[in-house]
Design an enzyme around this catalytic site. Structure first.
Site, PDB file in Angstrom:
ATOM      1  N   TYR A  72      32.994  38.216  51.002  1.00  0.00           N
ATOM      2  CA  TYR A  72      33.108  37.593  49.685  1.00  0.00           C
ATOM      3  C   TYR A  72      32.256  36.339  49.588  1.00  0.00           C
ATOM      4  CZ  TYR A  72      34.917  35.208  45.602  1.00  0.00           C
ATOM      5  OH  TYR A  72      35.007  34.571  44.387  1.00  0.00           O
ATOM      6  N   GLY A  79      35.054  36.575  41.673  1.00  0.00           N
ATOM      7  CA  GLY A  79      36.230  36.704  40.826  1.00  0.00           C
ATOM      8  C   GLY A  79      36.654  38.145  40.686  1.00  0.00           C
TER       9      GLY A  79
END
Length: 530
Positions: A72, A79
């Site tokens: 990530y 998001g």
């Protein structure tokens, strides 16, 4: 001076010095460092330790970026779009895009000192070695601040979770040479032009760097640090004006005796009482509550001043502890850990900071409220123990300070509205991925307005109390009170007399309080207040 700014404290005085980021201190930077950069012209330097930590964390990010597994913020979207794996050739574009798309603020420009504080605090976290940002990006952030270039940041755009996203994005946009910024001359121009003029090369963001520049509580923290500095002076100022009002009302200082406050040992209460007692030392006006119109006790707004101001001081102590912890934090998502892991987390949630910002607004509203009650008492001939109605020169022909109290009351009323907590609210965003937010930026913005209003409220009490003392003939005020009156009059705060255009007098009183001159005048007589 920005309209919200109260210039005071060691950080502001250090303005021409330098601040070293990453010099081995546990906190990274101090509150005085933030003030020196935000409100002064302190130059920023990166320590060797910071550069080494930046390089080491970057090696970890580069190694992960080379692997096929998605990480990530390094090789994924953000998001609610984090499920998409981003191929290497699109990752630089991904980082540019997050900055451009998140620079979506609206509304008036945020004050220069706020922008400088949030940029400096973001730099502090970047230099912690937990973000994976390259040393050259951190150096560019320092160069922009040192050049006096201030990105244009807008009032609205932060929900106080996932960091102050829009405000920080506008700052990151400047680092890329895009968007608008204010130069050291105060003129807003394209950021690319300003960087070129100062020999600063725009950054080309790489994996994780765009996200790392946006994901922090830096705006709300910066505003908390500055509010605490301002409130420190304002609480001392309120102790002084409370003492002046007690004196003008011929009240008793016996309620300020240390032994009375020792049996209810709240530290702030004891400090406030000691300050008032120091101001009143040597006064011939106190202790006349048994004269022509005997009183058993003074009204609460006079007698309980230390209890109210003290509770606010203790609230500030808690808020200062939260600020110190946050200054020691490295807020980012994901973070680079010393063992080489890059992990997602929720440390960007602004709740700890948001709560104390709201708590301070409540305390400030109550301090303003009790100051207004004392002012009203000074103006009411039925409760002022011999003073003329509204402190007027010729009551009926003159209105005196009648409408000055209206203005003060309007400010107090707004303070009560601003005391409604922002952090009690939450609104979901990002397709319900970010389904609970702190609203800490909003809490900080309204606290700045509350601090601004409190300054004016205290200024009106100062104006009324000094006039009232001068109208008490035959008895001498305390030496500290005389010093205040003399300094205020020299600063353009006029004394008793026929009605005149009042706004300039109130503006002079506001500047006298806002600049810390009220406290300075007293401390020349009493020594340092608590």
């Amino acid at each position: 001076m920005d309209m919200h700014t109260v210039v005071n404290g060691e950080g502001a005085k250090r303005g021409l010095g330098r601040v070293v980021v990453g010099d081995g201190r546990a906190s990274g930077v101090s509150a005085s460092d933030v003030l020196a950069v935000a409100r002064g012209a302190a130059r920023i330097e990166l320590s060797e330790e910071a550069v080494a930590a930046l390089a080491a964390a970057r090696e970890i990010v580069d190694a992960l970026a080379a692997k096929p597994d998605p990480v990530y913020g390094v090789s994924t979207g953000f998001g609610a779009l984090a499920t998409r794996h981003i191929s290497p050739e699109l990752r630089a574009q991904l980082q540019r895009n997050i900055v451009r798309s998140h620079a979506a603020g609206m509304g008036p420009r945020v004050e220069r000192e706020v922008v400088r504080a949030l940029m400096f605090l973001r730099l502090k976290t970047v230099c912690s070695g937990h973000t994976g940002v390259r040393p050259e990006v951190a150096q560019t952030m320092a160069d922009v601040l040192n050049a006096g270039i201030t990105p244009v940041v807008h009032e609205y755009g932060s929900l106080g979770c996932s960091g102050d996203l829009a405000p920080l994005s506008h700052c990151a946009l400047t680092l890329m040479g895009e968007g608008d910024a204010e130069g050291p001359d105060g003129v807003v121009r394209p950021a690319g032009e300003l960087l070129a003029e100062h020999g600063i090369q725009p950054v080309e963001l790489r994996e994780k760097e765009g996200l790392a520049l946006l994901n922090g509580t830096d705006g709300m923290l910066g505003m908390l640090v500055m509010a605490l500095a301002d409130l420190d002076t304002l609480y001392k100022s309120a102790d002084i004006t409370a003492a002046l009002s007690l004196e003008a009302l011929l009240g008793t200082d016996k309620v300020l005796a240390p032994e009375l406050h020792a049996i209810r040992p709240h530290p702030g209460q004891g400090a406030a009482a000691a300050n008032m007692l120091a101001v009143l030392e040597g006064s011939q006006l106190t202790g006349h509550h048994q004269d022509d119109a005997p009183r058993v006790q003074d009204a609460y707004s006079v007698r309980c001043a230390p209890q109210v101001a003290g509770a606010g001081r203790d609230t500030m102590a808690h808020a200062r502890l939260v600020a110190e912890r946050e200054l020691a934090a490295a807020v980012d998502n994901p973070v680079v850990l010393p063992d080489g892991r890059v992990e997602s987390n929720g440390n960007f949630h602004g709740a700890p900071v948001a709560y104390v910002l709201d708590f301070l607004a409540i305390a400030a509203a109550d301090l303003g409220s009790i100051a207004e009650r004392r002012t009203d008492r000074l103006l009411d001939k039925n409760r002022s123990h011999g003073l003329p109605p509204f402190l007027a020169d010729d009551a009926g022909v003159d209105s005196g300070l009648m409408i000055a109290q209206y203005t003060q009351a309007a400010l107090v009323s707004e303070m009560k509205r601003l005391a409604v907590p922002a952090s009690a609210d939450s609104i979901p965003s990002s397709a319900m991925q970010e389904d609970h937010v702190s609203m800490g930026w909003s809490a900080a913005r309204k606290l700045r307005t509350a601090v601004d209003n409190l300054t004016r409220i205290i200024a009106v009490e100062l104006y009324a109390a000094t006039r009232a003392i001068e109208l008490r003939e035959g008895l001498s005020p305390a030496p500290a009170s005389r010093a205040v009156i003399e300094a205020a009059r020299a600063a353009g705060v006029q004394g008793p007399g026929p009605d005149r255009f009042l706004a300039p007098d109130l503006a002079a009183a506001d500047a006298f309080v806002r600049g810390g001159h009220l406290v300075e005048a007293v401390e020349k007589v009493t020594g340092p207040l608590r």
